[in-house]
Design a protein around this motif. Structure first.
Motif, PDB file in Angstrom:
ATOM      1  N   ALA A 173       1.240  12.027  -9.776  1.00 28.28           N
ATOM      2  CA  ALA A 173       0.530  13.296  -9.592  1.00 28.28           C
ATOM      3  C   ALA A 173       1.496  14.476  -9.655  1.00 28.28           C
ATOM      4  CB  ALA A 173      -0.213  13.285  -8.260  1.00 28.28           C
ATOM      5  N   ASP A 174       2.680  14.319  -9.064  1.00 32.79           N
ATOM      6  CA  ASP A 174       3.672  15.398  -9.114  1.00 32.79           C
ATOM      7  C   ASP A 174       4.112  15.676 -10.553  1.00 32.79           C
ATOM      8  OD1 ASP A 174       3.540  15.624  -6.387  1.00 32.79           O
ATOM      9  OD2 ASP A 174       5.315  14.384  -6.009  1.00 32.79           O
ATOM     10  N   LYS A 175       4.303  14.620 -11.329  1.00 32.70           N
ATOM     11  CA  LYS A 175       4.696  14.801 -12.727  1.00 32.70           C
ATOM     12  C   LYS A 175       3.596  15.498 -13.521  1.00 32.70           C
ATOM     13  CE  LYS A 175       7.892  10.882 -13.019  1.00 32.70           C
ATOM     14  NZ  LYS A 175       8.167   9.551 -13.651  1.00 32.70           N
ATOM     15  N   LEU A 176       2.345  15.106 -13.271  1.00 32.51           N
ATOM     16  CA  LEU A 176       1.228  15.748 -13.969  1.00 32.51           C
ATOM     17  C   LEU A 176       1.113  17.216 -13.584  1.00 32.51           C
ATOM     18  CD1 LEU A 176      -1.496  12.939 -13.740  1.00 32.51           C
ATOM     19  CD2 LEU A 176      -0.227  13.662 -15.767  1.00 32.51           C
ATOM     20  N   GLU A 177       1.321  17.513 -12.310  1.00 35.20           N
ATOM     21  CA  GLU A 177       1.257  18.903 -11.870  1.00 35.20           C
ATOM     22  C   GLU A 177       2.362  19.732 -12.512  1.00 35.20           C
ATOM     23  OE1 GLU A 177       1.104  21.456  -7.667  1.00 35.20           O
ATOM     24  OE2 GLU A 177       1.201  19.263  -7.669  1.00 35.20           O
ATOM     25  N   ALA A 178       3.562  19.155 -12.600  1.00 33.70           N
ATOM     26  CA  ALA A 178       4.656  19.867 -13.260  1.00 33.70           C
ATOM     27  C   ALA A 178       4.348  20.088 -14.734  1.00 33.70           C
ATOM     28  CB  ALA A 178       5.956  19.080 -13.101  1.00 33.70           C
ATOM     29  N   SER A 179       3.727  19.095 -15.374  1.00 32.12           N
ATOM     30  CA  SER A 179       3.350  19.246 -16.785  1.00 32.12           C
ATOM     31  C   SER A 179       2.312  20.341 -16.960  1.00 32.12           C
ATOM     32  CB  SER A 179       2.823  17.912 -17.316  1.00 32.12           C
ATOM     33  OG  SER A 179       2.384  18.038 -18.657  1.00 32.12           O
ATOM     34  N   VAL A 180       1.350  20.403 -16.016  1.00 32.42           N
ATOM     35  CA  VAL A 180       0.327  21.453 -16.091  1.00 32.42           C
ATOM     36  C   VAL A 180       0.964  22.833 -15.947  1.00 32.42           C
ATOM     37  CG1 VAL A 180      -1.647  22.439 -14.869  1.00 32.42           C
ATOM     38  CG2 VAL A 180      -1.566  19.994 -15.313  1.00 32.42           C
ATOM     39  N   LEU A 224       0.827  -1.203   0.000  1.00 30.69           N
ATOM     40  CA  LEU A 224       0.000   0.000   0.000  1.00 30.69           C
ATOM     41  C   LEU A 224       0.865   1.259   0.000  1.00 30.69           C
ATOM     42  CD1 LEU A 224      -2.779   1.292   0.151  1.00 30.69           C
ATOM     43  CD2 LEU A 224      -2.701   1.058   2.627  1.00 30.69           C
ATOM     44  N   ILE A 225       1.944   1.241   0.795  1.00 32.97           N
ATOM     45  CA  ILE A 225       2.845   2.403   0.830  1.00 32.97           C
ATOM     46  C   ILE A 225       3.508   2.609  -0.523  1.00 32.97           C
ATOM     47  CG2 ILE A 225       4.977   3.278   1.840  1.00 32.97           C
ATOM     48  CD1 ILE A 225       4.176   1.959   4.471  1.00 32.97           C
ATOM     49  N   ASP A 226       3.944   1.515  -1.154  1.00 32.85           N
ATOM     50  CA  ASP A 226       4.563   1.619  -2.484  1.00 32.85           C
ATOM     51  C   ASP A 226       3.575   2.175  -3.504  1.00 32.85           C
ATOM     52  OD1 ASP A 226       6.888   0.595  -1.459  1.00 32.85           O
ATOM     53  OD2 ASP A 226       6.477  -1.475  -2.091  1.00 32.85           O
ATOM     54  N   ARG A 227       2.320   1.753  -3.417  1.00 34.70           N
ATOM     55  CA  ARG A 227       1.309   2.251  -4.349  1.00 34.70           C
ATOM     56  C   ARG A 227       1.070   3.741  -4.149  1.00 34.70           C
ATOM     57  NH1 ARG A 227      -4.982   0.094  -4.763  1.00 34.70           N
ATOM     58  NH2 ARG A 227      -5.631   1.539  -6.427  1.00 34.70           N
ATOM     59  N   ILE A 228       1.012   4.157  -2.880  1.00 32.22           N
ATOM     60  CA  ILE A 228       0.821   5.580  -2.589  1.00 32.22           C
ATOM     61  C   ILE A 228       1.981   6.400  -3.135  1.00 32.22           C
ATOM     62  CG2 ILE A 228       0.697   7.288  -0.721  1.00 32.22           C
ATOM     63  CD1 ILE A 228      -0.832   5.210   0.912  1.00 32.22           C
ATOM     64  N   ASP A 229       3.199   5.891  -2.938  1.00 31.39           N
ATOM     65  CA  ASP A 229       4.379   6.607  -3.443  1.00 31.39           C
ATOM     66  C   ASP A 229       4.343   6.725  -4.960  1.00 31.39           C
ATOM     67  OD1 ASP A 229       5.293   6.915  -0.871  1.00 31.39           O
ATOM     68  OD2 ASP A 229       6.605   5.143  -0.929  1.00 31.39           O
ATOM     69  N   ARG A 230       3.950   5.653  -5.628  1.00 35.00           N
ATOM     70  CA  ARG A 230       3.887   5.693  -7.099  1.00 35.00           C
ATOM     71  C   ARG A 230       2.841   6.686  -7.581  1.00 35.00           C
ATOM     72  NH1 ARG A 230       4.191   0.012  -6.505  1.00 35.00           N
ATOM     73  NH2 ARG A 230       1.945  -0.143  -6.937  1.00 35.00           N
ATOM     74  N   GLU A 231       1.661   6.643  -6.964  1.00 32.35           N
ATOM     75  CA  GLU A 231       0.601   7.555  -7.384  1.00 32.35           C
ATOM     76  C   GLU A 231       0.970   9.010  -7.081  1.00 32.35           C
ATOM     77  OE1 GLU A 231      -1.937   6.757  -9.120  1.00 32.35           O
ATOM     78  OE2 GLU A 231      -1.631   4.587  -9.024  1.00 32.35           O
TER      79      GLU A 231
END
Length: 278
Positions: A82-89, A71-78
């Motif tokens: 999200a950070d990459k998408l925000e930077a792209s925006v 679960l922690i690994d999944r949270i880190d991946r998501e």
């Protein structure tokens, strides 16, 4: 002679004979001994239950730990996605702003694009202004259902509600604010302040107290006009009556981020040219 004969034939009292019969029926085991044996059996059973439970917990522990790590690994991946998408925006937003400025300069519009961006909340701004901090009362609690200011429990009346923040923001706009943000969330003409349970949502993003409101404007005059306005007096009444904590200060330079999204879904630019009369 009959008395002597009776004594000889019934040498034991009837009560002694009855007690001896009960003792023989119980196998000759004293009552206290039976109680101790029952207690010992109960303790043995309890120890057995605890031992089995501990063994099962040891068996299940690795499974729970593995699920937690996954679960922690999944949270880190998501979060990374999200950070990459925000930077792209942010990159796309900067590109759009640059193209808008270039188009306006080519058409002779000058710096109108920057002004539109400031007024719409599409670009980050900074300048003199005020900082207003609004926080729940110290004794405030989550309360129950319904409006906490209509309950008899005073401790539930000190929570800042969405309507309080609506009045604060509207009062700042009316007092001359040119740009406003709450807890770093930039407000635009499309922004909405709502409630979801005990949380306050700004554009569907939950905020937690204390609520820090930054407003760009003529700092000292903006502060004075707001405190003298109906909404400023409303906030002061909340402080006096319900213990809601407030603090306002004039700032030389406040910085507000751009709104995360400025999308118009209904309005369209007009292409018709109004005809004047001679």
């Amino acid at each position: 002679m009959s008395l002597l004969t009776n004594v000889m034939d019934h040498s034991l009292d009837d009560g002694y004979a009855e007690a001896a019969a009960r003792k023989q029926g119980d196998g000759g085991m004293p009552k206290t001994l039976r109680a101790k044996l029952g207690l010992a059996a109960g303790l043995v059973l309890a120890a057995l239950v605890v031992t089995v439970g501990a063994a099962q917990a040891r068996v299940a522990a690795p499974v729970v730990a593995k699920e937690r790590e996954e679960l922690i690994d999944r949270i880190d991946r998501e979060t990374e996605v999200a950070d990459k998408l925000e930077a792209s925006v942010d990159k796309l937003r900067d590109d759009v702003s640059a193209r808008q400025r270039a188009a306006l300069e080519k058409s002779g519009g000058g710096g109108g694009g920057d002004l539109v961006g400031v007024l719409s909340g599409a670009v980050a701004v900074h300048g003199p202004g005020v900082k207003l901090v609004v926080n729940d009362a110290e004794e405030a609690s989550s309360g129950g259902n319904g409006d906490p200011r209509e309950t008899a429990d005073f401790s539930d009346t000190g929570r800042v509600r969405d309507r309080d923040m609506q009045r604060v923001v509207n009062g700042l706009w009316e007092s001359g604010a040119e740009a406003v943000s709450i807890n770093g969330q930039r407000l635009t003409s499309l922004s909405a302040i709502r409630a979801a349970g005990d949380a306050i949502l700004v554009d569907n993003k939950p905020l937690v107290p204390p609520y820090t409101v930054l407003a760009v404007g003529d700092g000292k005059n903006l502060s004075t006009r707001f405190q003298d306005s109906a909404d400023g007096l409303y906030l002061d009444a909340l402080r006096e009556n319900f213990g809601i904590r407030t603090a306002i200060s004039v700032e030389d330079d406040v910085r507000l981020p751009a709104a995360p999204s400025v999308i118009v879904r209904t309005a369209q630019p007009s292409t018709e040219t109004e005809k004047g009369t001679s």
